[in-house]
Design a protein around this motif. Sequence first.
Motif, PDB file in Angstrom:
ATOM      1  N   ASN A 164       0.829  -1.205   0.000  1.00  0.00           N
ATOM      2  CA  ASN A 164       0.000   0.000   0.000  1.00  0.00           C
ATOM      3  C   ASN A 164       0.867   1.260   0.000  1.00  0.00           C
ATOM      4  O   ASN A 164       0.560   2.236  -0.689  1.00  0.00           O
ATOM      5  N   PHE A 165       1.947   1.235   0.783  1.00  0.00           N
ATOM      6  CA  PHE A 165       2.858   2.373   0.820  1.00  0.00           C
ATOM      7  C   PHE A 165       3.486   2.592  -0.545  1.00  0.00           C
ATOM      8  O   PHE A 165       3.520   3.718  -1.056  1.00  0.00           O
ATOM      9  N   TYR A 166       3.971   1.523  -1.144  1.00  0.00           N
ATOM     10  CA  TYR A 166       4.605   1.637  -2.452  1.00  0.00           C
ATOM     11  C   TYR A 166       3.625   2.172  -3.487  1.00  0.00           C
ATOM     12  O   TYR A 166       3.982   2.929  -4.385  1.00  0.00           O
ATOM     13  N   ASN A 167       2.349   1.796  -3.310  1.00  0.00           N
ATOM     14  CA  ASN A 167       1.300   2.166  -4.253  1.00  0.00           C
ATOM     15  C   ASN A 167       0.707   3.545  -3.965  1.00  0.00           C
ATOM     16  O   ASN A 167      -0.197   3.986  -4.669  1.00  0.00           O
ATOM     17  N   SER A 168       1.195   4.204  -2.914  1.00  0.00           N
ATOM     18  CA  SER A 168       0.701   5.535  -2.523  1.00  0.00           C
ATOM     19  C   SER A 168      -0.797   5.531  -2.242  1.00  0.00           C
ATOM     20  O   SER A 168      -1.520   6.455  -2.612  1.00  0.00           O
ATOM     21  N   GLU A 169      -1.274   4.486  -1.560  1.00  0.00           N
ATOM     22  CA  GLU A 169      -2.680   4.402  -1.193  1.00  0.00           C
ATOM     23  C   GLU A 169      -2.799   4.204   0.312  1.00  0.00           C
ATOM     24  O   GLU A 169      -1.839   3.844   0.985  1.00  0.00           O
ATOM     25  N   ILE A 170      -3.991   4.440   0.832  1.00  0.00           N
ATOM     26  CA  ILE A 170      -4.241   4.436   2.279  1.00  0.00           C
ATOM     27  C   ILE A 170      -3.264   5.393   2.958  1.00  0.00           C
ATOM     28  O   ILE A 170      -2.581   5.048   3.920  1.00  0.00           O
ATOM     29  N   VAL A 171      -3.165   6.599   2.437  1.00  0.00           N
ATOM     30  CA  VAL A 171      -2.169   7.556   2.927  1.00  0.00           C
ATOM     31  C   VAL A 171      -2.598   8.148   4.268  1.00  0.00           C
ATOM     32  O   VAL A 171      -3.768   8.117   4.645  1.00  0.00           O
ATOM     33  N   GLY A 172      -1.615   8.694   4.977  1.00  0.00           N
ATOM     34  CA  GLY A 172      -1.875   9.298   6.269  1.00  0.00           C
ATOM     35  C   GLY A 172      -2.303  10.751   6.169  1.00  0.00           C
ATOM     36  O   GLY A 172      -2.276  11.354   5.090  1.00  0.00           O
ATOM     37  N   LYS A 173      -2.655  11.310   7.303  1.00  0.00           N
ATOM     38  CA  LYS A 173      -3.029  12.718   7.368  1.00  0.00           C
ATOM     39  C   LYS A 173      -1.766  13.590   7.282  1.00  0.00           C
ATOM     40  O   LYS A 173      -0.647  13.100   7.455  1.00  0.00           O
ATOM     41  N   GLY A 174      -1.971  14.865   7.037  1.00  0.00           N
ATOM     42  CA  GLY A 174      -0.845  15.782   6.916  1.00  0.00           C
ATOM     43  C   GLY A 174       0.011  15.808   8.170  1.00  0.00           C
ATOM     44  O   GLY A 174      -0.488  15.673   9.291  1.00  0.00           O
ATOM     45  N   SER A 175       1.314  15.952   7.986  1.00  0.00           N
ATOM     46  CA  SER A 175       2.248  15.934   9.117  1.00  0.00           C
ATOM     47  C   SER A 175       3.493  16.740   8.771  1.00  0.00           C
ATOM     48  O   SER A 175       3.872  16.856   7.599  1.00  0.00           O
ATOM     49  N   ASP A 176       4.157  17.307   9.816  1.00  0.00           N
ATOM     50  CA  ASP A 176       5.437  17.970   9.603  1.00  0.00           C
ATOM     51  C   ASP A 176       6.559  17.232  10.319  1.00  0.00           C
ATOM     52  O   ASP A 176       7.631  17.771  10.562  1.00  0.00           O
ATOM     53  N   LEU A 177       6.313  15.946  10.639  1.00  0.00           N
ATOM     54  CA  LEU A 177       7.346  15.132  11.264  1.00  0.00           C
ATOM     55  C   LEU A 177       8.487  14.874  10.286  1.00  0.00           C
ATOM     56  O   LEU A 177       8.285  14.920   9.060  1.00  0.00           O
ATOM     57  N   PRO A 178       9.685  14.583  10.771  1.00  0.00           N
ATOM     58  CA  PRO A 178      10.844  14.399   9.892  1.00  0.00           C
ATOM     59  C   PRO A 178      10.659  13.274   8.874  1.00  0.00           C
ATOM     60  O   PRO A 178      11.268  13.303   7.812  1.00  0.00           O
ATOM     61  N   TRP A 179       9.848  12.269   9.237  1.00  0.00           N
ATOM     62  CA  TRP A 179       9.653  11.140   8.337  1.00  0.00           C
ATOM     63  C   TRP A 179       8.359  11.253   7.517  1.00  0.00           C
ATOM     64  O   TRP A 179       7.927  10.285   6.901  1.00  0.00           O
ATOM     65  N   ALA A 180       7.759  12.436   7.505  1.00  0.00           N
ATOM     66  CA  ALA A 180       6.558  12.639   6.690  1.00  0.00           C
ATOM     67  C   ALA A 180       6.885  12.392   5.217  1.00  0.00           C
ATOM     68  O   ALA A 180       8.005  12.643   4.765  1.00  0.00           O
ATOM     69  N   VAL A 181       5.900  11.878   4.501  1.00  0.00           N
ATOM     70  CA  VAL A 181       6.104  11.483   3.109  1.00  0.00           C
ATOM     71  C   VAL A 181       5.155  12.266   2.203  1.00  0.00           C
ATOM     72  O   VAL A 181       3.972  12.408   2.497  1.00  0.00           O
ATOM     73  N   LYS A 182       5.691  12.756   1.101  1.00  0.00           N
ATOM     74  CA  LYS A 182       4.867  13.434   0.101  1.00  0.00           C
ATOM     75  C   LYS A 182       4.567  12.432  -1.013  1.00  0.00           C
ATOM     76  O   LYS A 182       5.436  12.094  -1.811  1.00  0.00           O
ATOM     77  N   PHE A 183       3.334  11.926  -1.036  1.00  0.00           N
ATOM     78  CA  PHE A 183       2.924  10.895  -1.991  1.00  0.00           C
ATOM     79  C   PHE A 183       2.475  11.561  -3.295  1.00  0.00           C
ATOM     80  O   PHE A 183       1.313  11.927  -3.445  1.00  0.00           O
ATOM     81  N   HIS A 184       3.373  11.668  -4.248  1.00  0.00           N
ATOM     82  CA  HIS A 184       3.037  12.348  -5.504  1.00  0.00           C
ATOM     83  C   HIS A 184       2.054  11.543  -6.347  1.00  0.00           C
ATOM     84  O   HIS A 184       1.368  12.105  -7.203  1.00  0.00           O
ATOM     85  N   ASN A 185       1.977  10.228  -6.108  1.00  0.00           N
ATOM     86  CA  ASN A 185       1.057   9.380  -6.874  1.00  0.00           C
ATOM     87  C   ASN A 185      -0.255   9.119  -6.141  1.00  0.00           C
ATOM     88  O   ASN A 185      -1.020   8.246  -6.550  1.00  0.00           O
ATOM     89  N   GLN A 186      -0.524   9.856  -5.079  1.00  0.00           N
ATOM     90  CA  GLN A 186      -1.746   9.623  -4.321  1.00  0.00           C
ATOM     91  C   GLN A 186      -2.983   9.901  -5.170  1.00  0.00           C
ATOM     92  O   GLN A 186      -2.939  10.660  -6.143  1.00  0.00           O
TER      93      GLN A 186
END
Length: 293
Positions: A164-186
Amino acid sequence: MSLFAYIDWQPSPYLFELGSFKIHIYSLCWIIAFVVGWYLMANIFKKENNKKEWLDPLFLYIFVGAIGGARLGEYLFYDPAAFIEKPIEVFLPVVHSPGSTAFGFLNDYEFVGFSGLASHGAALGVIIAAYIFSKKYTKRSMLWLLDRIATVVPFGGAAVRIGNFYNSEIVGKGSDLPWAVKFHNQSSGYGEIIPRHPAQLYEAFGYIILGFVMLYAYNKTEKKNDLGALFGIFLFFLFLIRFVVEFFKEDQGNEAVAEALNIGLNNGQILSIPFMIIGVYIYITSKNRKFIN
């Protein structure tokens, strides 16, 4: 604002493409889940001197139960109108694509694999499959088989969430944590492309921990002899992990159950509660059910 740059995530969802035929990384993660499960179950069967000829049909039953249940659950819990509006896409791994002839006997449909799969539906599908398999092959209590399935499933669940992560699906809510991810394929349904919690990885990590807990309980305790004990532990903690991680996820499209009940929880949380309650009940009562080979 975070002191660290967010993680840009824009991989191809395909392992490879051959014309219109594509192998999805997500589908590959499901395959890995079943291969790991088969390997771990084979070790359990060997340790217990169970019939090796049970393994292959068990794999088939669980595969059909998990995929079928997950697929039907996706539409039943999140998009029930699809059964009327697009039944072909519910039951086959295709999407409507005018002009496409890639799927042979179905013109105007393109093969994409099964990408919409609900874990609650998968759980129900596996339980049903285990019941049918037990009746036909083992002649033992269904709970005996579910205890052993529960010991290996968490690692498979982790593989699917990584997919799911690789597929950019079931994404999380917005965050400014260091490990936050910008899913361009969401999906565009999630709105603006912003740094988000990698909620899929939170869930995968939780499942990996649960997997080691289950292996410890099976190998180092006598719980495997109390019918339902391991399955009860599995149900409660698997869906507790799911319940907690849902706080970090975006809602998944049409939240049909949540909208009907309107109690401030989303679909994933509402559907997890019954599984958690059942898990506690099965575990508490397991001491009254001893397995005798």
